[in-house]
Write an enzyme that holds these catalytic residues in place. Structure first.
Site, PDB file in Angstrom:
ATOM      1  N   GLY A  15       0.839  -1.209   0.000  1.00 20.87           N
ATOM      2  CA  GLY A  15       0.000   0.000   0.000  1.00 20.87           C
ATOM      3  C   GLY A  15       0.867   1.249   0.000  1.00 20.87           C
ATOM      4  NE  ARG A  76      -2.090  -4.503  -1.236  1.00 15.86           N
ATOM      5  CZ  ARG A  76      -1.608  -3.912  -0.146  1.00 15.86           C
ATOM      6  NH1 ARG A  76      -0.512  -4.352   0.424  1.00 15.86           N
ATOM      7  NH2 ARG A  76      -2.243  -2.885   0.395  1.00 15.86           N
ATOM      8  CG  ASP A 107       6.064  -6.878   8.763  1.00 17.41           C
ATOM      9  OD1 ASP A 107       7.191  -6.379   8.907  1.00 17.41           O
ATOM     10  OD2 ASP A 107       5.271  -7.093   9.699  1.00 17.41           O
ATOM     11  CB  THR A 129       2.912   0.425   6.194  1.00 18.08           C
ATOM     12  OG1 THR A 129       1.526   0.144   6.494  1.00 18.08           O
ATOM     13  CG2 THR A 129       3.743   0.067   7.416  1.00 18.08           C
ATOM     14  CG  ASP A 131      -1.560  -0.684   7.903  1.00 16.93           C
ATOM     15  OD1 ASP A 131      -2.414   0.201   7.701  1.00 16.93           O
ATOM     16  OD2 ASP A 131      -1.407  -1.665   7.144  1.00 16.93           O
ATOM     17  CG  ASP A 133       1.382  -3.330  10.155  1.00 23.56           C
ATOM     18  OD1 ASP A 133       2.215  -2.607   9.556  1.00 23.56           O
ATOM     19  OD2 ASP A 133       0.637  -4.130   9.557  1.00 23.56           O
ATOM     20  NE  ARG A 175      -2.105  -5.341   5.399  1.00 24.00           N
ATOM     21  CZ  ARG A 175      -1.419  -5.731   4.332  1.00 24.00           C
ATOM     22  NH1 ARG A 175      -1.388  -7.007   4.026  1.00 24.00           N
ATOM     23  NH2 ARG A 175      -0.767  -4.888   3.595  1.00 24.00           N
TER      24      ARG A 175
HETATM   25  P1  ADP Z   1       3.233  -4.601   2.765  1.00 28.54           P
HETATM   26  O1  ADP Z   1       4.601  -4.536   2.210  1.00 28.54           O
HETATM   27  O2  ADP Z   1       2.626  -3.248   2.970  1.00 28.54           O
HETATM   28  O3  ADP Z   1       3.161  -5.475   4.008  1.00 28.54           O
HETATM   29  P2  ADP Z   1       2.025  -6.745   1.208  1.00 28.54           P
HETATM   30  O4  ADP Z   1       1.938  -7.676   2.364  1.00 28.54           O
HETATM   31  O5  ADP Z   1       0.873  -6.676   0.281  1.00 28.54           O
HETATM   32  O6  ADP Z   1       2.270  -5.235   1.664  1.00 28.54           O
HETATM   33  O7  ADP Z   1       3.338  -7.118   0.394  1.00 28.54           O
HETATM   34  C1  ADP Z   1       3.719  -6.369  -0.747  1.00 28.54           C
HETATM   35  C2  ADP Z   1       4.304  -7.293  -1.771  1.00 28.54           C
HETATM   36  O8  ADP Z   1       5.486  -7.919  -1.259  1.00 28.54           O
HETATM   37  C3  ADP Z   1       3.434  -8.452  -2.196  1.00 28.54           C
HETATM   38  O9  ADP Z   1       2.470  -8.089  -3.163  1.00 28.54           O
HETATM   39  C4  ADP Z   1       4.460  -9.401  -2.792  1.00 28.54           C
HETATM   40  O10 ADP Z   1       4.816  -9.010  -4.091  1.00 28.54           O
HETATM   41  C5  ADP Z   1       5.641  -9.204  -1.863  1.00 28.54           C
HETATM   42  N1  ADP Z   1       5.626 -10.251  -0.841  1.00 28.54           N
HETATM   43  C6  ADP Z   1       4.778 -10.389   0.195  1.00 28.54           C
HETATM   44  N2  ADP Z   1       5.035 -11.530   0.879  1.00 28.54           N
HETATM   45  C7  ADP Z   1       6.063 -12.130   0.251  1.00 28.54           C
HETATM   46  C8  ADP Z   1       6.794 -13.342   0.455  1.00 28.54           C
HETATM   47  N3  ADP Z   1       6.498 -14.178   1.453  1.00 28.54           N
HETATM   48  N4  ADP Z   1       7.784 -13.625  -0.404  1.00 28.54           N
HETATM   49  C9  ADP Z   1       8.095 -12.791  -1.419  1.00 28.54           C
HETATM   50  N5  ADP Z   1       7.444 -11.649  -1.669  1.00 28.54           N
HETATM   51  C10 ADP Z   1       6.446 -11.304  -0.847  1.00 28.54           C
HETATM   52  O1  F6P Z   2      -1.347  -1.457   4.479  1.00 24.61           O
HETATM   53  C1  F6P Z   2      -1.992  -0.253   4.199  1.00 24.61           C
HETATM   54  C2  F6P Z   2      -3.452  -0.511   3.943  1.00 24.61           C
HETATM   55  O2  F6P Z   2      -4.078   0.719   3.615  1.00 24.61           O
HETATM   56  C3  F6P Z   2      -4.211  -1.175   5.080  1.00 24.61           C
HETATM   57  O3  F6P Z   2      -4.559  -0.270   6.102  1.00 24.61           O
HETATM   58  C4  F6P Z   2      -5.377  -1.765   4.358  1.00 24.61           C
HETATM   59  O4  F6P Z   2      -5.880  -2.902   5.041  1.00 24.61           O
HETATM   60  C5  F6P Z   2      -4.768  -2.191   3.047  1.00 24.61           C
HETATM   61  O5  F6P Z   2      -3.618  -1.383   2.860  1.00 24.61           O
HETATM   62  C6  F6P Z   2      -5.681  -2.041   1.860  1.00 24.61           C
HETATM   63  O6  F6P Z   2      -5.014  -2.524   0.741  1.00 24.61           O
HETATM   64  P1  F6P Z   2      -5.489  -2.392  -0.766  1.00 24.61           P
HETATM   65  O7  F6P Z   2      -4.953  -1.110  -1.281  1.00 24.61           O
HETATM   66  O8  F6P Z   2      -4.870  -3.558  -1.439  1.00 24.61           O
HETATM   67  O9  F6P Z   2      -6.993  -2.436  -0.746  1.00 24.61           O
END
Ligand code: ADP
Ligand code: F6P
Length: 326
Positions: A15, A76, A107, A129, A131, A133, A175
């Site tokens: 995000g 993502r 994360d 982020t 969040d 978190d 989230r």
């Molecule tokens: P954030 O980075 O905000 O936590 P996401 O959890 O959606 O957001 O992760 C962002 C992107 O990072 C995912 O769309 C994916 O491309 C990559 N990613 C997430 N988890 C993994 C993983 N276990 N291994 C490799 N890439 C990952």
């Molecule tokens: O991680 C940031 C965030 O805005 C969260 O607060 C929310 O749950 C999520 O992203 C929404 O993601 P998306 O843009 O994929 O709907």
């Protein structure tokens, strides 16, 4: 010092968060100042796999520090969670002469960075982020802007709620985490604050609280509900039926992710971005930039991903006391 670093990449993932542009700017300018070239990778790991890679100069990051969103775009990318996707990503980095990448995100994005490091590409994570978190850091870029945006919106809902003597449920993002809800709950003086980490799903307690407050003469009742609990609209219907008090739900949604970053976000983004560029340019890999105990520090990604973070108990207890829940 594992290798001589000639070119680094920078990407934003997950995000978007206000302040990501200020990180990009700091990465680009700090690396260029050390004679290291920078390439911008568009749309996160998806853009890497699609080879959406552009050269970046000092001027490429002019006039962006004040802008929300991310000039590189974000995404993502499911394919990048597979070993084939990660190997392809590393091969594309090598093809474009990218020795290392600064990954700005949460994360999930760090796990992608960790996977790239395992494929021989140096990676450094920067927390971006709304969040708040990410366990390894007390601050993540975007939170301050988002929480202020939410707070101001909630103040507006409060005006109309009081005028109509209504109960309002306002859902904030986060989230699975309740930091935005906790901070807004305290800053907006909410009567109830629902956090995923603490919620017992006993709606009767909320209903009793509303009735008690109304008997005391309160004209409004503000409930801040975290996205991780959700169901604000159906909750509003049930509360109205049980109390006889008009109840409305407002889901703040994506407005919390937009807007010009606050001073705090621009400042943290600038320092953390520069720090990340320094780590990469000195040949470090698999690290995350963090803010802990008033200092900018870095941790090993593996270690960072095993850390745990909890809602601070004292702050939670204060939120309950100030909301009248005691
Ligand atoms: P954030 O980075 O905000 O936590 P996401 O959890 O959606 O957001 O992760 C962002 C992107 O990072 C995912 O769309 C994916 O491309 C990559 N990613 C997430 N988890 C993994 C993983 N276990 N291994 C490799 N890439 C990952
Ligand atoms: O991680 C940031 C965030 O805005 C969260 O607060 C929310 O749950 C999520 O992203 C929404 O993601 P998306 O843009 O994929 O709907």
């Amino acid at each position: 010092m594992s290798q001589e670093i000639k070119t680094i990449g920078v990407l934003t993932s997950g995000g978007d968060a206000p302040g990501m542009n200020a990180v990009i700017r700091a990465v680009v300018r700090k690396a260029l100042a050390q004679g290291v070239a920078v390439k911008g990778i568009k749309k996160g790991y998806q853009g890497l796999l699609n080879e959406e890679i552009v050269e970046m100069q000092a001027a490429s990051v002019s006039d962006i520090i004040q802008r929300g969103g991310t000039i590189l775009g974000t995404a993502r990318c499911k394919e990048f969670t597979t070993s084939e996707g990660q190997k392809l990503g590393a091969d594309i980095c090598k093809k474009h002469g990218i020795d290392g990448i600064v990954v700005i995100g949460g994360d999930g994005s760090y796990k992608g960075a960790q996977a790239l490091a395992r494929q021989g590409i140096n990676t450094i994570g920067v927390p971006g982020t709304i969040d708040l978190d990410i366990s390894c850091t007390e601050y993540s870029i975007g939170f301050d802007t988002a929480v202020n945006t939410a707070m101001q919106a909630i103040d507006k809902v409060r005006d109309t709620s009081s005028s109509h003597e209504r109960c309002s449920i306002i859902e904030v993002m986060g989230r699975n985490a309740g930091y935005l809800a906790l901070w807004c709950g305290i800053a907006n003086g909410a009567e109830d604050i629902l956090l995923p980490e603490k919620y017992d799903y006993n709606e009767q307690n909320i209903i009793n609280n509303i009735i008690r407050n109304r008997k005391k003469g309160k004209t409004h009742h503000l409930i801040i509900n975290a996205e991780g609990i959700g169901h604000s609209t159906s909750m509003a219907r049930r509360i109205e039926a049980a109390t006889g008090i008009e109840t409305r739900a407002t889901i703040l949604g994506y407005m919390q992710r937009g807007g010009s970053p606050t001073c705090k976000d621009r400042y943290f983004a600038s320092i953390m971005g520069a720090y990340a560029a320094d780590l990469l340019c000195s040949g470090k890999s698999n690290r995350v930039v963090c803010y802990q105990h008033g200092e900018f520090v870095d941790y090993d990604i593996e270690e960072a991903l095993t850390m745990q973070k909890e809602i601070p108990e004292y702050e939670y207890q204060v939120s309950r006391l100030l909301s009248g829940n005691y």
